[in-house]
Design an enzyme around this catalytic site. Structure first.
Site: not given
Length: 119
Positions: A35-36, A92, A98-99, A105, A107
């Site tokens: 994750d960035i 999410n 929070g998506q 995907h 997390h």
């Protein structure tokens, strides 16, 4: 059409190689990348290569690929050595949860204490 790459989807562009990412694993059906904006020492996203807007639609249409995402999440946790202390897999669904990228995907979060309930 569900399952087909979307030209305006960031994650579809990562799958195609048009957008760079720090990829940690890749299978025939999934890609896992850092994750960035990590929220824990281990924060990896595991995505299906096919496009579905959320985990529920992926599971309904292609349950084997949904299972592949979960299997890869476990492998990421093992390879990042957070499986022994505990880790979280989060899907999410919807902007209110929070998506921010509407491509299914997971997390994978670990490497620090994870409070419950999550914020």
């Amino acid at each position: 059409m569900a399952g087909e790459p979307q030209s305006d989807c960031l994650f579809c562009k990562i799958v195609s190689g048009d957008v760079p990412a720090t990829i940690v694993r890749e299978s025939d059906t999934t890609v896992a990348f850092r994750d960035i904006n990590p929220q824990a020492p281990t924060h990896v996203l595991v995505i299906p290569k096919v496009h579905y807007p959320d985990a529920a639609s992926l599971a309904a249409a292609e349950p084997q690929i949904a299972a592949d995402v979960l299997r890869e999440a476990g492998t990421v946790a093992t390879e990042d050595m957070v499986d022994g202390h505990g880790y979280r897999v989060v899907f999410n669904t919807g902007a209110g949860a929070g998506q921010t990228v509407f491509h299914a995907h997971a997390h994978v979060l670990g490497g620090r204490g994870l409070q419950w309930p999550p914020g």
